[in-house]
Structure formats: structure tokens, C-alpha cells
Write a protein that holds these residues in place. Structure first.
Motif, PDB file in Angstrom:
ATOM      1  N   THR A 122      13.119  11.960  -8.474  1.00 24.78           N
ATOM      2  CA  THR A 122      14.219  12.515  -7.696  1.00 24.78           C
ATOM      3  C   THR A 122      14.715  13.831  -8.273  1.00 24.78           C
ATOM      4  N   ARG A 123      15.338  14.619  -7.426  1.00 24.20           N
ATOM      5  CA  ARG A 123      15.991  15.865  -7.840  1.00 24.20           C
ATOM      6  C   ARG A 123      17.493  15.642  -7.771  1.00 24.20           C
ATOM      7  N   ASP A 124      18.197  15.980  -8.858  1.00 22.38           N
ATOM      8  CA  ASP A 124      19.651  15.818  -8.876  1.00 22.38           C
ATOM      9  C   ASP A 124      20.310  16.741  -7.855  1.00 22.38           C
ATOM     10  N   ASP A 125      21.174  16.184  -7.019  1.00 24.77           N
ATOM     11  CA  ASP A 125      21.997  16.999  -6.124  1.00 24.77           C
ATOM     12  C   ASP A 125      23.266  17.378  -6.870  1.00 24.77           C
ATOM     13  N   THR A 126      23.130  18.338  -7.781  1.00 22.13           N
ATOM     14  CA  THR A 126      24.259  18.744  -8.621  1.00 22.13           C
ATOM     15  C   THR A 126      24.353  20.263  -8.724  1.00 22.13           C
ATOM     16  N   PHE A 127      25.542  20.711  -9.103  1.00 21.78           N
ATOM     17  CA  PHE A 127      25.777  22.133  -9.309  1.00 21.78           C
ATOM     18  C   PHE A 127      24.903  22.666 -10.441  1.00 21.78           C
ATOM     19  N   SER A 152       0.802  -1.226   0.000  1.00 23.38           N
ATOM     20  CA  SER A 152       0.000   0.000   0.000  1.00 23.38           C
ATOM     21  C   SER A 152       0.832   1.272   0.000  1.00 23.38           C
ATOM     22  N   CYS A 153       2.137   1.131   0.137  1.00 28.48           N
ATOM     23  CA  CYS A 153       2.990   2.315   0.253  1.00 28.48           C
ATOM     24  C   CYS A 153       4.408   1.943  -0.162  1.00 28.48           C
ATOM     25  N   LEU A 154       5.165   2.935  -0.590  1.00 28.69           N
ATOM     26  CA  LEU A 154       6.594   2.757  -0.823  1.00 28.69           C
ATOM     27  C   LEU A 154       7.304   4.022  -0.387  1.00 28.69           C
ATOM     28  N   ALA A 155       8.577   3.866  -0.059  1.00 33.43           N
ATOM     29  CA  ALA A 155       9.394   5.005   0.353  1.00 33.43           C
ATOM     30  C   ALA A 155      10.624   5.078  -0.534  1.00 33.43           C
ATOM     31  N   LEU A 156      11.062   6.312  -0.773  1.00 36.02           N
ATOM     32  CA  LEU A 156      12.210   6.565  -1.632  1.00 36.02           C
ATOM     33  C   LEU A 156      13.243   7.367  -0.850  1.00 36.02           C
ATOM     34  N   ALA A 157      14.503   6.955  -0.959  1.00 36.63           N
ATOM     35  CA  ALA A 157      15.617   7.710  -0.386  1.00 36.63           C
ATOM     36  C   ALA A 157      16.570   8.073  -1.521  1.00 36.63           C
ATOM     37  N   HIS A 158      17.116   9.290  -1.458  1.00 37.92           N
ATOM     38  CA  HIS A 158      17.932   9.752  -2.584  1.00 37.92           C
ATOM     39  C   HIS A 158      18.998  10.725  -2.119  1.00 37.92           C
ATOM     40  N   ILE A 159      20.210  10.529  -2.659  1.00 37.48           N
ATOM     41  CA  ILE A 159      21.281  11.509  -2.508  1.00 37.48           C
ATOM     42  C   ILE A 159      22.214  11.369  -3.707  1.00 37.48           C
ATOM     43  N   SER A 212      22.492  19.669 -19.616  1.00 38.24           N
ATOM     44  CA  SER A 212      22.894  18.345 -20.094  1.00 38.24           C
ATOM     45  C   SER A 212      24.267  18.349 -20.756  1.00 38.24           C
ATOM     46  N   SER A 213      24.737  19.528 -21.204  1.00 42.66           N
ATOM     47  CA  SER A 213      26.052  19.600 -21.844  1.00 42.66           C
ATOM     48  C   SER A 213      27.009  20.531 -21.097  1.00 42.66           C
ATOM     49  N   HIS A 214      26.615  20.963 -19.911  1.00 48.41           N
ATOM     50  CA  HIS A 214      27.447  21.894 -19.128  1.00 48.41           C
ATOM     51  C   HIS A 214      28.737  21.198 -18.685  1.00 48.41           C
ATOM     52  N   PRO A 215      29.876  21.904 -18.756  1.00 51.16           N
ATOM     53  CA  PRO A 215      31.156  21.266 -18.393  1.00 51.16           C
ATOM     54  C   PRO A 215      31.225  20.810 -16.934  1.00 51.16           C
ATOM     55  N   ARG A 216      30.362  21.339 -16.072  1.00 53.92           N
ATOM     56  CA  ARG A 216      30.397  20.950 -14.654  1.00 53.92           C
ATOM     57  C   ARG A 216      29.181  20.101 -14.266  1.00 53.92           C
ATOM     58  N   ARG A 217      28.604  19.436 -15.268  1.00 53.91           N
ATOM     59  CA  ARG A 217      27.392  18.660 -14.986  1.00 53.91           C
ATOM     60  C   ARG A 217      27.644  17.464 -14.060  1.00 53.91           C
ATOM     61  N   ALA A 218      28.894  17.043 -13.944  1.00 52.48           N
ATOM     62  CA  ALA A 218      29.203  15.882 -13.102  1.00 52.48           C
ATOM     63  C   ALA A 218      29.483  16.262 -11.651  1.00 52.48           C
ATOM     64  N   VAL A 219      29.441  17.549 -11.328  1.00 47.01           N
ATOM     65  CA  VAL A 219      29.753  17.993  -9.974  1.00 47.01           C
ATOM     66  C   VAL A 219      28.523  17.816  -9.081  1.00 47.01           C
ATOM     67  N   VAL A 220      28.622  16.885  -8.126  1.00 47.41           N
ATOM     68  CA  VAL A 220      27.506  16.659  -7.210  1.00 47.41           C
ATOM     69  C   VAL A 220      27.681  17.527  -5.971  1.00 47.41           C
ATOM     70  N   THR A 221      26.566  17.968  -5.418  1.00 49.41           N
ATOM     71  CA  THR A 221      26.596  18.808  -4.223  1.00 49.41           C
ATOM     72  C   THR A 221      26.369  17.997  -2.954  1.00 49.41           C
ATOM     73  N   GLN A 222      25.908  16.769  -3.102  1.00 44.10           N
ATOM     74  CA  GLN A 222      25.735  15.869  -1.966  1.00 44.10           C
ATOM     75  C   GLN A 222      26.029  14.442  -2.399  1.00 44.10           C
ATOM     76  N   ALA A 223      26.676  13.687  -1.511  1.00 46.01           N
ATOM     77  CA  ALA A 223      26.927  12.270  -1.744  1.00 46.01           C
ATOM     78  C   ALA A 223      27.234  11.637  -0.401  1.00 46.01           C
ATOM     79  N   LEU A 224      27.196  10.312  -0.360  1.00 48.03           N
ATOM     80  CA  LEU A 224      27.587   9.601   0.854  1.00 48.03           C
ATOM     81  C   LEU A 224      29.107   9.524   0.883  1.00 48.03           C
TER      82      LEU A 224
END
Length: 242
Positions: free
Chosen positions: A132-137, A108-115, A153-165
Motif C-alpha cells: 500500500t501507499r500511505d495517503d499522508t502529507f 487464485s486471486c486476491l484483491a486489496l482495498a486501501h485508504i 518517519s520523524s516529521h512533525p506532520r507525519r500523522a496528517v492523512v490526505t484521505q480517510a473514510l
């Protein structure tokens, strides 16, 4: 009506990388994708730690305990990553994304966790929605109106994440949703979402009812697009097995 989760996962190192730093879990109650960073050995270790920390959650869980269970898994992953860094200073800076979905025993329910910037998409009644919302610059720049989503999608800093484990205190996003029979979830690393457009993802999810075939087709599309990164997908269907 008794709703169940049925899932399949697949992963490929891609055409450029020498190894695969992604990890995933595709179970009956839990699905998850992690994308490691911080150098070959360390990134691979971080994503493995994250998946091994949440993997034991793949069991029947009451709906009122879903978010707490995911929080405990992420806390465990954080502690283990911190310990791994403490044991070897060369691992400093290693980390991983994590996107995980936990299905309640009642259906009846599901939960989502994301970073991080791995993603969860919901394909419902022919419409694909990024949950989910991307935790990126670059996502921050999009939300500030500095650049458009297409430019991101083509930005040179698209791989820079602002949050991670990475062993430090973090603020993952948690959400709960009500599943519908016929829902199809796609969890993926950015090796897929960075090179295959959402409309193409929707076409594949709609056109390949077999989960294994669907996951394989998505991997193939990422490889045809150059396969610049490791690519991992989990396809999970909500089915009525009454």
C-alpha cells in the motif's frame, strides 16, 4: 493445489492512549485493519463502522467479483459514517483508515482495498514489500523529493492523512494480485509501522511461523518502542491445503 488464507489478529491500546480506536477483522477470506481518528468516541465508532461494513464480505467470492465486493463494503461504510455524523454534530471530523484484503474462493486471486495510512505488507520468499501507499502529507513530500523516507518517519506532520473514510466521496486504491503458497501478509495500523523498522518486521515475519506468536511479538516490539499509539496487526498466511 488449493490455496487458503489463514489469519490471526491482535490489538493493544499502547502505553499512552487512554482507549483503543483501532478495529480489525481476521477471517478465512477477509482480513482488514481500521484506525479511527477524530476524538476518542468518534474515532472508535468510525473504525468499528468500517470493519462491520466489510466484515460480511468474509465468505467465498468469485475472483471477478472481489473488487466490486470491496467497493460495496467501502460505500456502505461511507454511508454509515455519514449517517453517524448527521445524528450527532459532535462527531463531525471523525473518520478512519481502512486496509482490507479479500481472498477469492478459488485461491487464485486476491484483491486489496486501501485508504489512509494503515499498511499492507507482503512477505514473499524472504523479501518484505510494502504494497500500500500511505495517503499522508509526508508521503506526498517524499514523492515530490522534498524530504527523504527517513525524514518522513520523524516529521512533525507525519500523522496528517490526505484521505480517510469520513462520510464523503473518496478514492480508495484497489489492486488485484496472484497469491503464492508461502506468502505471508501483514496488515497493521501506524502504531506498528511508525515505530518498528521494516527490516525488523521482516525478521519477525520470517522467524515466527506460528501466526499468533508472530502477531504477539509485533505488538510487543511496538510497546517496547514506547507504544505511543494504538497498535493493531493481522498476520495472514497463504497455505496449500491440497
Amino acid at each position: 493445489m488449493t490455496l487458503k488464507l489463514r489469519s490471526v489478529g491482535a490489538s493493544d491500546r499502547g502505553l499512552i492512549r487512554s482507549g483503543n480506536q483501532d478495529a480489525h477483522h481476521a477471517g478465512s477470506w477477509l482480513v482488514a485493519v481500521a484506525d479511527g481518528m477524530g476524538g476518542m468516541a468518534a474515532g472508535d465508532l468510525a473504525s468499528t463502522i468500517a470493519i462491520e461494513a466489510v466484515g460480511p464480505l468474509d465468505l467465498e467470492t468469485p475472483e471477478d467479483a472481489l473488487v466490486a465486493a470491496l467497493q460495496s463494503g467501502i460505500d456502505l461504510a461511507t454511508r454509515r459514517i455519514r449517517q453517524a455524523v448527521d445524528e450527532d454534530s459532535d462527531r463531525r471530523g471523525m473518520g478512519t483508515t481502512l486496509t482490507a484484503l479479500l481472498f477469492a474462493r478459488t485461491g487464485s486471486c486476491l484483491a486489496l482495498a486501501h485508504i489512509g495510512d494503515s499498511r499492507a505488507y507482503l512477505f514473499r520468499e524472504g523479501v518484505l514489500k510494502q504494497i500500500t501507499r500511505d495517503d499522508t502529507f509526508v508521503q506526498m513530500l517524499v514523492e515530490q523529493g522534498v524530504i527523504t523516507a527517513d525524514q518522513a518517519s520523524s516529521h512533525p506532520r507525519r500523522a496528517v492523512v490526505t484521505q480517510a473514510l469520513q462520510g464523503d466521496e473518496v478514492s480508495p486504491t484497489y489492486a488485484t494480485m496472484v497469491p503464492w503458497a508461502g506468502d505471508r501478509w501483514l496488515l497493521c495500523s501506524d502504531g506498528l509501522s511508525n515505530v518498528v523498522r521494516p527490516d525488523t518486521l521482516a525478521e519477525v515475519l520470517a522467524g515466527h511461523p506460528d501466526r499468533t506468536e508472530c502477531a504477539g511479538t509485533l505488538i510487543d516490539l511496538a510497546l517496547r518502542a514506547g507504544g505511543p499509539d494504538n497498535v493493531t496487526v493481522v498476520v495472514a498466511d497463504v497455505v496449500d491445503e491440497a
